[in-house]
Design a protein around this motif. Structure first.
Motif, PDB file in Angstrom:
ATOM      1  N   ILE A  62      62.511  44.050  47.422  1.00 48.83           N
ATOM      2  CA  ILE A  62      61.597  43.559  48.516  1.00 48.83           C
ATOM      3  C   ILE A  62      62.376  42.321  49.330  1.00 48.83           C
ATOM      4  O   ILE A  62      62.127  42.409  50.341  1.00 48.83           O
ATOM      5  CB  ILE A  62      60.522  42.738  47.599  1.00 48.83           C
ATOM      6  N   LEU A  63      63.282  41.474  48.745  1.00 44.91           N
ATOM      7  CA  LEU A  63      64.258  40.760  49.375  1.00 44.91           C
ATOM      8  C   LEU A  63      65.024  41.195  50.236  1.00 44.91           C
ATOM      9  O   LEU A  63      64.991  40.765  51.820  1.00 44.91           O
ATOM     10  CB  LEU A  63      64.995  39.612  48.444  1.00 44.91           C
ATOM     11  N   ARG A  64      65.638  42.256  49.970  1.00 46.09           N
ATOM     12  CA  ARG A  64      66.545  42.915  51.043  1.00 46.09           C
ATOM     13  C   ARG A  64      65.754  43.426  52.092  1.00 46.09           C
ATOM     14  O   ARG A  64      66.270  43.335  53.275  1.00 46.09           O
ATOM     15  CB  ARG A  64      67.388  43.990  50.319  1.00 46.09           C
ATOM     16  N   GLN A  65      64.765  44.221  52.196  1.00 44.63           N
ATOM     17  CA  GLN A  65      63.963  44.582  53.219  1.00 44.63           C
ATOM     18  C   GLN A  65      63.550  43.507  54.253  1.00 44.63           C
ATOM     19  O   GLN A  65      63.680  43.554  55.442  1.00 44.63           O
ATOM     20  CB  GLN A  65      62.862  45.166  52.830  1.00 44.63           C
ATOM     21  N   LYS A  66      63.135  42.507  53.658  1.00 42.13           N
ATOM     22  CA  LYS A  66      62.871  41.183  54.665  1.00 42.13           C
ATOM     23  C   LYS A  66      63.965  40.670  55.373  1.00 42.13           C
ATOM     24  O   LYS A  66      63.905  40.469  56.603  1.00 42.13           O
ATOM     25  CB  LYS A  66      62.033  40.105  53.746  1.00 42.13           C
ATOM     26  N   LEU A  67      65.201  40.464  54.676  1.00 43.11           N
ATOM     27  CA  LEU A  67      66.274  39.816  55.267  1.00 43.11           C
ATOM     28  C   LEU A  67      66.889  40.630  56.371  1.00 43.11           C
ATOM     29  O   LEU A  67      67.260  40.278  57.444  1.00 43.11           O
ATOM     30  CB  LEU A  67      67.240  39.511  54.132  1.00 43.11           C
ATOM     31  N   ALA A  68      66.957  42.207  56.013  1.00 39.04           N
ATOM     32  CA  ALA A  68      67.618  43.087  57.142  1.00 39.04           C
ATOM     33  C   ALA A  68      66.423  42.962  58.165  1.00 39.04           C
ATOM     34  O   ALA A  68      67.199  43.227  59.331  1.00 39.04           O
ATOM     35  CB  ALA A  68      67.436  44.510  56.303  1.00 39.04           C
ATOM     36  N   ALA A  69      64.972  42.892  58.150  1.00 38.66           N
ATOM     37  CA  ALA A  69      64.220  43.099  59.159  1.00 38.66           C
ATOM     38  C   ALA A  69      64.378  41.867  59.978  1.00 38.66           C
ATOM     39  O   ALA A  69      64.314  41.825  61.373  1.00 38.66           O
ATOM     40  CB  ALA A  69      62.758  43.146  58.748  1.00 38.66           C
ATOM     41  N   LEU A  70      64.549  40.555  59.318  1.00 43.09           N
ATOM     42  CA  LEU A  70      64.821  39.403  60.215  1.00 43.09           C
ATOM     43  C   LEU A  70      65.877  39.308  60.955  1.00 43.09           C
ATOM     44  O   LEU A  70      65.794  38.727  62.055  1.00 43.09           O
ATOM     45  CB  LEU A  70      64.774  38.134  59.072  1.00 43.09           C
ATOM     46  N   ASP A  71      67.022  39.954  60.651  1.00 44.68           N
ATOM     47  CA  ASP A  71      68.312  40.168  61.317  1.00 44.68           C
ATOM     48  C   ASP A  71      68.260  41.357  62.311  1.00 44.68           C
ATOM     49  O   ASP A  71      69.178  41.586  63.157  1.00 44.68           O
ATOM     50  CB  ASP A  71      69.526  40.155  60.315  1.00 44.68           C
ATOM     51  N   GLY A  72      67.060  42.215  62.312  1.00 43.75           N
ATOM     52  CA  GLY A  72      67.122  43.392  63.173  1.00 43.75           C
ATOM     53  C   GLY A  72      68.316  44.443  62.652  1.00 43.75           C
ATOM     54  O   GLY A  72      68.790  45.238  63.490  1.00 43.75           O
TER      55      GLY A  72
END
Length: 384
Positions: A62-72
């Motif tokens: 869950i965390l990985r998905q959010k962090l990747a999306a925040l960085d584009g």
């Protein structure tokens, strides 16, 4: 992708865990399989499977998905510390005989990685003044495989022109990597400017509560897979499910916290600039900052981290000021709820202090979530 969706919904399949608003901590080391075929498939590609929490874990995912999306970015990996998020990708990308170009004055443990650790394995590094673009090109060799950036750095705040460096690197088939801890994903988007890998210490703004140590790297999925399948799994730098959950919690309030810190820093730096006992204030969003135009171009905002010097910059005076603070804590790190201060002299022996060296005079302050006037009152009484 809307930031509100990323922070509050992305990756959270609530119907799978009783419609709980907050995701569960999947506090397990191991995962079972109902058939040998399923077990075999998971073991054949652990980057895509949930097999063992040293690799992937549902809370971490869950965390990985959010962090990747925040960085584009296409994907992300999370680590047990920021320095692991720097060292392990570098080790995965380089081999004996390779050369690195790194900016001057990065994080101290990054210096140790490139100056002391990697040479033991036949990997060399050239440190350059990254404020001038031509310095990168002049330092390149035929065996240069990585350009490592930190923009801004976290004591004197030198910037690099990320778009220009990325273009140079791509023309030579060189990978670029940046420590983006100072700005974080809300205030600087290096991937959009052409940088390949973005690292940040999630201990800082992502966590936000000074209760977890972690790191993150984002980039193309192909690079994440390469890093995961080699050094990430071999060295074992994974993050615990509980720490991942704390970072998810921290993300909920990330925009509010960084905005508060940014706005308060505007007030405090303006006050310090006018104080008769303060010589200089260094912060990328001050109009007199030497790279102000570049800061405005590639940063959407600025962290609550700045440095200043005193007109009387003797060791005794710096120590007296820092020791007199009553509410601003003296400690390393930043990005939490509490305001912090650290003088450069804490990292050097008193006998080695050079009054002509401005870096020795620097006092770094992080502005937390306290009201700015509360912090100004503490600074004022300490300055005397």
């Amino acid at each position: 992708m809307d930031i509100s969706y990323i922070l509050n919904e992305l990756g959270e399949e609530r119907e799978k865990y009783f419609n709980s608003v907050s995701p569960p901590i999947i506090q397990t080391s191991n995962f079972s399989f109902s058939s040998v075929a399923a077990f075999r498939e998971a073991m054949s590609n652990e980057f895509e499977a949930t097999l063992y929490s040293r690799g992937h874990n549902p809370t971490l995912n869950i965390l990985r998905q959010k962090l990747a999306a925040l960085d584009g970015a296409e994907d992300a990996l999370v680590f047990g510390s920021g320095v692991a998020a720097t060292s392990i990708p570098v080790l995965a990308l380089l081999k004996q005989g390779d050369h690195v170009v790194c900016v001057e004055n990065p994080y101290s443990w990054t210096v140790k990685l490139f100056r002391d650790f990697l040479p033991k394995f036949g990997i060399t590094c050239t440190f350059v003044d990254g404020t001038e673009n031509e310095n990168f090109e002049q330092a390149l060799r035929d065996n240069t495989r990585l350009i490592y950036l930190e923009s801004p750095n976290t004591f004197s705040y030198e910037l690099q022109d990320l778009e220009a460096v990325a273009q140079l690197a791509k023309s030579r088939n060189i990978i670029t990597m940046i420590d983006n801890s100072y700005c974080g994903p809300l205030y600087q988007q290096p991937i959009a400017l052409g940088i390949d890998l973005v690292m940040q210490t999630a201990t800082k703004y992502i966590g936000g509560h000074s209760d977890v140590v972690a790191g993150v790297i984002t980039g193309k999925r192909e690079l994440m897979s390469k890093i995961f399948n080699h050094e990430y799994m071999t060295i074992g730098a994974s993050l615990s499910p509980h720490s991942a959950w704390l970072l998810i919690r921290g993300l909920r309030t990330l925009p509010l916290r960084v905005k508060q810190s940014f706005e308060s820093t505007k007030v405090i730096t303006a006050w310090l600039q006018k104080h008769p006992k303060v010589d200089k204030v260094i912060w990328p969003f001050l109009v007199d900052f030497k790279q102000s135009a570049l800061a405005q171009k590639q940063m959407q905002g600025c962290g609550g981290l700045f440095s200043f010097t005193l007109k009387n910059s003797s060791v005794a005076n710096i120590e007296s000021f820092c020791n007199s603070l009553q509410h601003i804590l003296m400690a390393v790190s930043w990005g939490g709820h509490e305001s912090l201060i650290i003088p450069s002299i804490a990292g050097i022996r008193a006998a080695d202090y050079d009054p002509a060296n401005e870096r020795h005079q620097l006092i770094r302050m992080y502005v937390g979530l306290e009201e700015p006037q509360y912090l100004i009152a503490d600074l004022e009484q300490a300055l005397g």
